[in-house]
Motif scaffolding. Sequence first.
Motif, PDB file in Angstrom:
ATOM      1  N   LYS A  89      49.445  17.457  36.036  1.00  0.00           N
ATOM      2  CA  LYS A  89      49.054  18.680  35.941  1.00  0.00           C
ATOM      3  C   LYS A  89      48.963  19.363  35.442  1.00  0.00           C
ATOM      4  CE  LYS A  89      50.525  23.100  38.333  1.00  0.00           C
ATOM      5  NZ  LYS A  89      51.743  23.834  39.154  1.00  0.00           N
ATOM      6  N   PRO A  90      48.276  19.658  34.028  1.00  0.00           N
ATOM      7  CA  PRO A  90      47.415  20.143  32.963  1.00  0.00           C
ATOM      8  C   PRO A  90      46.609  19.704  32.583  1.00  0.00           C
ATOM      9  CG  PRO A  90      49.491  19.906  32.112  1.00  0.00           C
ATOM     10  CD  PRO A  90      50.047  19.101  33.300  1.00  0.00           C
ATOM     11  N   LEU A  92      45.206  17.698  34.734  1.00  0.00           N
ATOM     12  CA  LEU A  92      43.856  17.677  36.020  1.00  0.00           C
ATOM     13  C   LEU A  92      43.757  19.211  36.172  1.00  0.00           C
ATOM     14  CD1 LEU A  92      43.262  16.197  38.796  1.00  0.00           C
ATOM     15  CD2 LEU A  92      44.807  17.179  40.023  1.00  0.00           C
ATOM     16  N   GLU A  93      44.052  19.333  35.485  1.00  0.00           N
ATOM     17  CA  GLU A  93      43.405  21.326  35.112  1.00  0.00           C
ATOM     18  C   GLU A  93      42.478  21.382  34.543  1.00  0.00           C
ATOM     19  OE1 GLU A  93      47.238  23.542  34.054  1.00  0.00           O
ATOM     20  OE2 GLU A  93      47.526  23.641  37.026  1.00  0.00           O
ATOM     21  N   SER A  94      42.959  19.818  33.297  1.00  0.00           N
ATOM     22  CA  SER A  94      41.868  20.584  32.272  1.00  0.00           C
ATOM     23  C   SER A  94      40.372  19.696  32.267  1.00  0.00           C
ATOM     24  CB  SER A  94      42.093  19.968  30.993  1.00  0.00           C
ATOM     25  OG  SER A  94      43.148  21.507  30.613  1.00  0.00           O
ATOM     26  N   GLY A  96      39.579  18.345  36.098  1.00  0.00           N
ATOM     27  CA  GLY A  96      39.038  18.394  37.130  1.00  0.00           C
ATOM     28  C   GLY A  96      37.593  18.024  37.369  1.00  0.00           C
ATOM     29  N   GLU A 134      42.668  20.198  46.993  1.00  0.00           N
ATOM     30  CA  GLU A 134      41.777  20.924  45.701  1.00  0.00           C
ATOM     31  C   GLU A 134      40.241  19.726  45.154  1.00  0.00           C
ATOM     32  OE1 GLU A 134      43.712  18.360  43.106  1.00  0.00           O
ATOM     33  OE2 GLU A 134      44.724  19.726  44.570  1.00  0.00           O
ATOM     34  N   ASN A 136      38.910  19.363  42.730  1.00  0.00           N
ATOM     35  CA  ASN A 136      38.730  18.315  42.051  1.00  0.00           C
ATOM     36  C   ASN A 136      37.697  17.554  42.009  1.00  0.00           C
ATOM     37  OD1 ASN A 136      39.790  20.755  40.017  1.00  0.00           O
ATOM     38  ND2 ASN A 136      41.690  19.564  40.286  1.00  0.00           N
TER      39      ASN A 136
END
Length: 202
Positions: A89-90, A92-94, A96, A134, A136
Amino acid sequence: MNRGYFADMKEFKDHGGKIAAADKTLIPAVSAMKFPALAVTFSNGESLTLPVTPNSNEVNTEDSAVPKVSLVCLSFRASSQEMISSWSKPFLESFGNREDLQLFEVSFIDKWLLGFPPIKKLLLRVLQKPNNSEKNVLKRQAVYAFGDHYHFRKHIKVLNLLTGYIFLLDKSGRIRWQGFGTATPEEVSQLLSCTSLLLKDQ
Protein backbone atom coordinates in the motif's frame (compact mmCIF):
# COMPACT_ATOMS: atom_id res chain seq x y z
CA MET A 1 11.77 -27.18 4.17
CA ASN A 2 9.31 -29.92 5.06
CA ARG A 3 8.24 -28.40 8.38
CA GLY A 4 4.63 -28.84 9.37
CA TYR A 5 1.90 -26.35 10.24
CA PHE A 6 2.37 -26.66 14.00
CA ALA A 7 6.09 -25.88 13.78
CA ASP A 8 5.28 -22.81 11.71
CA MET A 9 2.57 -21.76 14.17
CA LYS A 10 4.84 -22.13 17.19
CA GLU A 11 7.47 -19.98 15.53
CA PHE A 12 4.83 -17.49 14.38
CA LYS A 13 3.62 -17.03 17.96
CA ASP A 14 7.19 -16.24 19.01
CA HIS A 15 7.87 -13.51 16.45
CA GLY A 16 4.50 -12.64 14.89
CA GLY A 17 5.80 -13.29 11.39
CA LYS A 18 8.84 -11.03 11.71
CA ILE A 19 11.44 -13.71 11.08
CA ALA A 20 14.07 -11.03 10.43
CA ALA A 21 14.34 -7.29 10.09
CA ALA A 22 14.16 -5.83 6.59
CA ASP A 23 17.36 -4.84 4.83
CA LYS A 24 18.44 -1.30 5.69
CA THR A 25 20.29 -0.74 2.42
CA LEU A 26 20.38 -2.16 -1.09
CA ILE A 27 22.16 -5.47 -1.63
CA PRO A 28 25.08 -4.79 -4.03
CA ALA A 29 24.37 -6.00 -7.56
CA VAL A 30 27.52 -8.14 -7.66
CA SER A 31 26.39 -10.19 -4.67
CA ALA A 32 22.62 -10.12 -5.28
CA MET A 33 20.86 -13.43 -5.88
CA LYS A 34 18.65 -13.88 -8.93
CA PHE A 35 14.94 -14.28 -8.20
CA PRO A 36 14.01 -17.78 -9.44
CA ALA A 37 11.53 -18.12 -12.30
CA LEU A 38 7.96 -18.43 -11.06
CA ALA A 39 4.94 -19.20 -13.25
CA VAL A 40 1.87 -17.29 -12.09
CA THR A 41 -1.72 -16.95 -13.28
CA PHE A 42 -4.03 -13.93 -13.31
CA SER A 43 -7.67 -14.29 -12.25
CA ASN A 44 -8.69 -14.11 -15.94
CA GLY A 45 -6.59 -17.20 -16.70
CA GLU A 46 -3.69 -15.43 -18.40
CA SER A 47 -0.22 -16.59 -17.37
CA LEU A 48 3.09 -14.88 -16.75
CA THR A 49 6.57 -15.89 -15.60
CA LEU A 50 8.25 -13.73 -12.99
CA PRO A 51 10.53 -11.89 -12.97
CA VAL A 52 10.02 -9.83 -16.12
CA THR A 53 13.53 -9.12 -17.44
CA PRO A 54 15.10 -8.15 -20.79
CA ASN A 55 15.79 -11.84 -21.48
CA SER A 56 12.30 -13.15 -20.62
CA ASN A 57 9.66 -14.05 -23.18
CA GLU A 58 7.18 -11.76 -21.45
CA VAL A 59 8.67 -8.60 -22.97
CA ASN A 60 7.64 -9.66 -26.45
CA THR A 61 3.99 -8.89 -25.78
CA GLU A 62 2.61 -5.54 -26.87
CA ASP A 63 1.49 -4.40 -23.44
CA SER A 64 4.51 -5.60 -21.49
CA ALA A 65 7.72 -3.64 -20.86
CA VAL A 66 10.77 -4.36 -18.74
CA PRO A 67 10.34 -2.59 -15.38
CA LYS A 68 13.30 -0.85 -13.81
CA VAL A 69 12.15 -2.09 -10.41
CA SER A 70 9.64 -4.74 -9.34
CA LEU A 71 8.17 -5.31 -5.89
CA VAL A 72 7.15 -8.96 -5.53
CA CYS A 73 5.14 -9.89 -2.43
CA LEU A 74 4.68 -13.57 -1.60
CA SER A 75 1.82 -14.94 0.49
CA PHE A 76 1.61 -18.67 1.18
CA ARG A 77 -1.35 -18.51 3.59
CA ALA A 78 -4.31 -16.17 4.01
CA SER A 79 -2.87 -15.08 7.38
CA SER A 80 -0.16 -13.10 5.61
CA GLN A 81 -2.39 -11.03 3.32
CA GLU A 82 -2.53 -8.09 5.72
CA MET A 83 1.24 -8.27 6.12
CA ILE A 84 1.64 -7.97 2.36
CA SER A 85 -0.63 -4.92 2.28
CA SER A 86 1.48 -3.17 4.91
CA TRP A 87 4.26 -3.04 2.29
CA SER A 88 2.40 -2.78 -1.01
CA LYS A 89 0.00 0.00 0.00
CA PRO A 90 2.65 2.63 0.88
CA PHE A 91 4.69 1.50 -2.14
CA LEU A 92 1.69 2.12 -4.40
CA GLU A 93 0.94 5.45 -2.74
CA SER A 94 4.52 6.66 -3.19
CA PHE A 95 5.19 5.44 -6.73
CA GLY A 96 1.70 5.29 -8.22
CA ASN A 97 2.60 7.72 -11.00
CA ARG A 98 5.58 5.71 -12.27
CA GLU A 99 5.44 3.63 -15.45
CA ASP A 100 8.79 1.93 -14.91
CA LEU A 101 7.82 -0.12 -11.85
CA GLN A 102 5.69 -3.22 -11.33
CA LEU A 103 3.96 -4.50 -8.21
CA PHE A 104 2.95 -8.13 -7.88
CA GLU A 105 1.12 -9.79 -4.99
CA VAL A 106 1.54 -13.55 -5.39
CA SER A 107 -0.77 -15.94 -3.54
CA PHE A 108 0.25 -19.60 -3.46
CA ILE A 109 -2.45 -22.27 -3.80
CA ASP A 110 -1.73 -25.74 -2.37
CA LYS A 111 -0.70 -28.47 -4.79
CA TRP A 112 -3.54 -30.89 -3.94
CA LEU A 113 -5.95 -28.66 -5.86
CA LEU A 114 -4.05 -29.35 -9.07
CA GLY A 115 -5.70 -32.75 -9.23
CA PHE A 116 -9.04 -31.05 -9.75
CA PRO A 117 -8.88 -28.79 -12.85
CA PRO A 118 -12.50 -27.63 -12.50
CA ILE A 119 -11.76 -26.44 -8.95
CA LYS A 120 -8.73 -24.52 -10.16
CA LYS A 121 -10.81 -22.76 -12.82
CA LEU A 122 -13.54 -22.02 -10.30
CA LEU A 123 -11.01 -20.56 -7.86
CA LEU A 124 -9.66 -18.20 -10.51
CA ARG A 125 -13.19 -17.14 -11.36
CA VAL A 126 -14.21 -16.27 -7.82
CA LEU A 127 -10.92 -14.90 -6.51
CA GLN A 128 -11.15 -11.23 -5.75
CA LYS A 129 -9.64 -8.99 -8.38
CA PRO A 130 -7.38 -6.12 -7.29
CA ASN A 131 -8.97 -2.75 -6.71
CA ASN A 132 -7.41 -0.68 -9.46
CA SER A 133 -10.15 1.94 -9.58
CA GLU A 134 -7.66 4.60 -8.48
CA LYS A 135 -6.04 6.62 -11.25
CA ASN A 136 -2.53 5.36 -10.59
CA VAL A 137 -0.27 4.43 -13.48
CA LEU A 138 1.27 1.73 -11.31
CA LYS A 139 -1.23 -1.06 -10.61
CA ARG A 140 -1.34 -3.76 -7.96
CA GLN A 141 -1.29 -7.02 -9.90
CA ALA A 142 -2.74 -9.96 -7.96
CA VAL A 143 -1.53 -13.28 -9.34
CA TYR A 144 -1.66 -16.90 -8.20
CA ALA A 145 0.89 -19.72 -8.17
CA PHE A 146 -0.42 -23.29 -8.04
CA GLY A 147 1.66 -26.12 -6.62
CA ASP A 148 4.17 -26.94 -3.92
CA HIS A 149 7.11 -24.95 -5.36
CA TYR A 150 9.53 -26.73 -3.02
CA HIS A 151 12.64 -25.85 -5.02
CA PHE A 152 11.50 -22.25 -5.44
CA ARG A 153 11.00 -21.89 -1.68
CA LYS A 154 14.34 -23.56 -1.00
CA HIS A 155 16.15 -21.20 -3.35
CA ILE A 156 14.89 -18.04 -1.62
CA LYS A 157 14.97 -19.63 1.87
CA VAL A 158 11.24 -19.58 2.63
CA LEU A 159 10.78 -21.61 5.82
CA ASN A 160 7.69 -20.34 7.63
CA LEU A 161 4.63 -20.37 5.35
CA LEU A 162 2.53 -18.24 7.73
CA THR A 163 4.42 -15.02 7.14
CA GLY A 164 4.82 -12.72 4.15
CA TYR A 165 7.96 -12.30 2.05
CA ILE A 166 8.79 -9.08 0.19
CA PHE A 167 11.39 -8.78 -2.58
CA LEU A 168 12.60 -5.69 -4.41
CA LEU A 169 14.04 -6.69 -7.80
CA ASP A 170 16.15 -4.73 -10.23
CA LYS A 171 15.80 -4.72 -14.04
CA SER A 172 17.84 -7.93 -14.29
CA GLY A 173 15.63 -9.78 -11.80
CA ARG A 174 18.16 -9.71 -8.97
CA ILE A 175 16.99 -9.46 -5.34
CA ARG A 176 18.31 -6.10 -4.13
CA TRP A 177 16.29 -5.80 -0.92
CA GLN A 178 13.89 -7.93 1.11
CA GLY A 179 11.51 -7.71 4.05
CA PHE A 180 9.36 -10.05 6.12
CA GLY A 181 6.07 -10.06 8.03
CA THR A 182 4.32 -6.80 8.84
CA ALA A 183 6.16 -3.62 7.90
CA THR A 184 7.19 -1.16 10.60
CA PRO A 185 7.21 2.58 9.75
CA GLU A 186 11.02 2.48 9.67
CA GLU A 187 11.01 -0.49 7.29
CA VAL A 188 8.52 1.21 4.97
CA SER A 189 10.87 4.20 4.86
CA GLN A 190 13.77 1.88 4.02
CA LEU A 191 11.79 0.21 1.23
CA LEU A 192 10.82 3.53 -0.35
CA SER A 193 14.34 4.92 -0.02
CA CYS A 194 15.92 1.79 -1.55
CA THR A 195 13.39 1.87 -4.39
CA SER A 196 14.26 5.47 -5.20
CA LEU A 197 17.99 4.68 -5.19
CA LEU A 198 17.45 1.64 -7.39
CA LEU A 199 15.42 3.66 -9.89
CA LYS A 200 18.28 6.16 -10.23
CA ASP A 201 20.79 3.35 -10.66
CA GLN A 202 18.98 1.44 -13.42
